[in-house]
Write a protein that holds these residues in place. Structure first.
Motif, short mmCIF file in Angstrom:
data_model
loop_
_atom_site.label_atom_id
_atom_site.label_comp_id
_atom_site.label_asym_id
_atom_site.label_seq_id
_atom_site.Cartn_x
_atom_site.Cartn_y
_atom_site.Cartn_z
N ALA A 5 0.21 -8.18 -12.32
CA ALA A 5 -0.10 -7.32 -11.17
C ALA A 5 -1.52 -7.54 -10.65
O ALA A 5 -1.94 -6.85 -9.73
CB ALA A 5 0.06 -5.85 -11.57
N SER A 6 -2.24 -8.48 -11.23
CA SER A 6 -3.65 -8.67 -10.86
C SER A 6 -3.82 -9.12 -9.42
O SER A 6 -4.89 -8.94 -8.83
CB SER A 6 -4.31 -9.67 -11.80
OG SER A 6 -3.68 -10.93 -11.70
N TRP A 54 -13.01 -0.20 -11.42
CA TRP A 54 -11.74 -0.91 -11.41
C TRP A 54 -11.42 -1.46 -10.02
O TRP A 54 -10.65 -2.41 -9.89
CB TRP A 54 -10.61 0.01 -11.88
CG TRP A 54 -10.56 0.13 -13.36
CD1 TRP A 54 -10.93 1.18 -14.13
CD2 TRP A 54 -10.12 -0.87 -14.28
NE1 TRP A 54 -10.77 0.92 -15.46
CE2 TRP A 54 -10.26 -0.35 -15.59
CE3 TRP A 54 -9.61 -2.18 -14.13
CZ2 TRP A 54 -9.92 -1.07 -16.73
CZ3 TRP A 54 -9.27 -2.90 -15.26
CH2 TRP A 54 -9.43 -2.34 -16.55
N GLN A 109 -2.68 -1.98 -15.97
CA GLN A 109 -1.90 -3.03 -15.32
C GLN A 109 -2.04 -4.35 -16.06
O GLN A 109 -3.09 -4.66 -16.61
CB GLN A 109 -2.35 -3.19 -13.86
CG GLN A 109 -2.25 -1.92 -13.04
CD GLN A 109 -0.87 -1.32 -13.05
OE1 GLN A 109 0.12 -2.06 -13.02
NE2 GLN A 109 -0.77 0.00 -13.08
N ASP A 110 -0.96 -5.14 -16.08
CA ASP A 110 -1.00 -6.43 -16.76
C ASP A 110 -1.42 -7.53 -15.79
O ASP A 110 -1.66 -7.31 -14.61
CB ASP A 110 0.35 -6.74 -17.40
CG ASP A 110 1.49 -6.73 -16.38
OD1 ASP A 110 1.21 -6.88 -15.18
OD2 ASP A 110 2.64 -6.56 -16.78
N TRP A 160 3.53 3.65 -12.04
CA TRP A 160 3.39 3.61 -13.49
C TRP A 160 3.34 5.03 -14.04
O TRP A 160 2.77 5.91 -13.38
CB TRP A 160 2.09 2.89 -13.85
CG TRP A 160 1.91 2.69 -15.34
CD1 TRP A 160 2.33 1.62 -16.08
CD2 TRP A 160 1.29 3.59 -16.25
NE1 TRP A 160 2.00 1.79 -17.39
CE2 TRP A 160 1.36 3.00 -17.52
CE3 TRP A 160 0.70 4.84 -16.14
CZ2 TRP A 160 0.87 3.60 -18.66
CZ3 TRP A 160 0.20 5.44 -17.27
CH2 TRP A 160 0.28 4.82 -18.52
N LEU A 197 -4.50 4.58 -14.54
CA LEU A 197 -3.31 3.87 -14.05
C LEU A 197 -3.64 2.43 -13.69
O LEU A 197 -2.85 1.51 -13.91
CB LEU A 197 -2.73 4.58 -12.83
CG LEU A 197 -2.13 5.97 -13.05
CD1 LEU A 197 -1.64 6.55 -11.74
CD2 LEU A 197 -0.99 5.90 -14.05
N LEU A 198 -4.83 2.22 -13.13
CA LEU A 198 -5.26 0.86 -12.80
C LEU A 198 -5.60 0.07 -14.06
O LEU A 198 -5.38 -1.13 -14.14
CB LEU A 198 -6.47 0.90 -11.86
CG LEU A 198 -6.27 1.60 -10.52
CD1 LEU A 198 -7.55 1.56 -9.71
CD2 LEU A 198 -5.14 0.94 -9.73
N LEU A 233 0.86 -0.01 -7.59
CA LEU A 233 0.36 0.11 -8.96
C LEU A 233 0.09 1.56 -9.30
O LEU A 233 0.47 2.05 -10.37
CB LEU A 233 -0.94 -0.69 -9.12
CG LEU A 233 -0.87 -2.20 -8.89
CD1 LEU A 233 -2.22 -2.84 -9.20
CD2 LEU A 233 0.21 -2.83 -9.75
#
Length: 261
Positions: A75-76, A31, A71-72, A147, A67-68, A143
Motif C-alpha cells: 500500500a506504500s 506519517w 499499512q504494508d 482497515w 491506521l497509517l 487506507l
C-alpha cells in the motif's frame, strides 16, 4: 462538536489536553511526511490526557495515525501522490485546529504556553488551507477508511462503510455531479438525520433510560443541531427541484443513479 464547544475551567488541564492533541498531530503528520516548523517548547510536555472532549480529540488523531502505521509495503504507493498527501495534511491540520482554538478560547493571555499555542495554531491554519485541489484524499482515503479488514462487530462495519462512502463521494469532481445526484444525496442526508433525530427523541422520552442532567443536555443540543440541519436540507432539496433536469450525459458519481430522491 464537543471539543469545539467545550468549556474547560481548569486552564492547566486545557493545556495538558492541548499538548496531547499536539503530540498526536505531530505523530500523524510524520506519517504524512510533514513536520511542523514551530519549534517545540523548552519544558517537557505535560502528561495525563483527560477523558473530556479535547482529550478524546487527541486520542482520535492518534488513532488515525495508527491506521497509517499498520499499512504494508503493497500500500506504500498511496504515500507517493503529492496532492493526496497535501490534502491529508490539510484534513489533519483542520481537525487539530479545533483543539488549538478550544485551547485559546479557554485560556487567559497570561497562561503559560499560550504564546506557543498561538504560533502552532497559525501554522495549522496554513496547512489546513494548503489543499487548493479540494478533490479528496485519493488512495490515502482507502487506507484510512478500510482497515482493519476483519470487523469486530456490526457497528464497526457500519462506521467503516460510512467512512468509505464519505471519502468516495468527496473525491468526485464537482463538474461531474448532475442535478439528480444532488437531489439524491440531499435525500440520503435527510434520511440519516431523520433517523438520528428519532433515536435522540426516543432516548429523551424513555422513562427508564437513566439519563443524567449532562447527558440530557447533550442530547437536547444534538437534537437541536439535527433539526436545524434538516430544515436547511429541506430548503436545499426544494431548490434542486426548481433546477432543470439533466437531459444528456451519464453521471460519473458512484452509487447515486439508483437512489431515489
Amino acid at each position: 462538536m464537543s471539543a469545539k464547544r467545550g468549556v474547560y475551567p481548569d486552564e492547566a488541564q486545557v493545556m495538558a489536553d492541548w499538548q496531547a492533541v499536539l503530540s498526536a498531530t505531530k505523530y500523524h503528520l510524520r506519517w504524512l511526511r510533514c513536520r511542523l516548523r514551530t519549534s517545540p517548547r523548552a519544558e517537557p510536555e505535560p502528561s495525563g490526557r483527560s477523558d473530556n472532549a479535547l482529550g478524546r480529540l487527541a486520542q482520535a488523531i492518534g488513532a488515525g495515525a495508527d491506521l497509517l502505521a499498520v499499512q504494508d509495503a503493497a500500500a506504500s504507493w498511496a504515500f507517493e501522490v503529492r496532492d493526496d498527501l497535501i490534502a491529508a495534511r490539510a484534513e489533519v491540520a483542520s481537525i487539530a485546529l479545533i483543539g488549538a482554538r478550544a485551547g485559546v478560547r479557554n485560556t487567559a493571555a497570561r497562561t503559560h504556553g499560550r504564546a506557543h499555542l498561538l504560533r502552532v495554531a497559525e501554522e495549522l491554519a496554513d496547512l489546513a488551507g494548503a489543499d487548493v485541489r479540494r478533490a479528496g484524499l485519493g488512495g490515502l482515503a482507502g487506507l484510512a477508511a478500510s482497515w482493519p479488514a476483519a470487523q469486530a462487530g456490526d457497528l464497526q462495519a457500519v462506521a467503516t462503510a460510512a467512512a468509505r462512502w464519505e471519502r468516495t463521494h468527496a473525491s468526485v469532481p464537482p463538474q461531474t455531479v448532475l442535478t439528480r445526484d444532488l437531489r439524491s444525496t440531499t435525500a440520503q442526508l435527510r434520511t440519516v438525520v431523520s433517523i438520528a433525530r428519532y433515536l435522540v427523541t426516543s432516548l429523551l422520552s424513555a422513562p427508564n433510560a437513566g439519563l443524567d442532567r449532562a447527558t440530557r443536555h447533550s442530547l437536547l443540543t444534538v437534537g437541536s443541531e439535527l433539526l436545524s440541519f434538516e430544515l436547511s436540507a429541506r430548503g436545499v432539496q426544494q431548490a434542486w427541484r426548481r433546477r432543470l433536469s439533466d437531459l444528456s450525459g451519464s453521471s460519473q458519481s458512484p452509487g447515486w443513479e439508483r437512489t431515489s430522491s
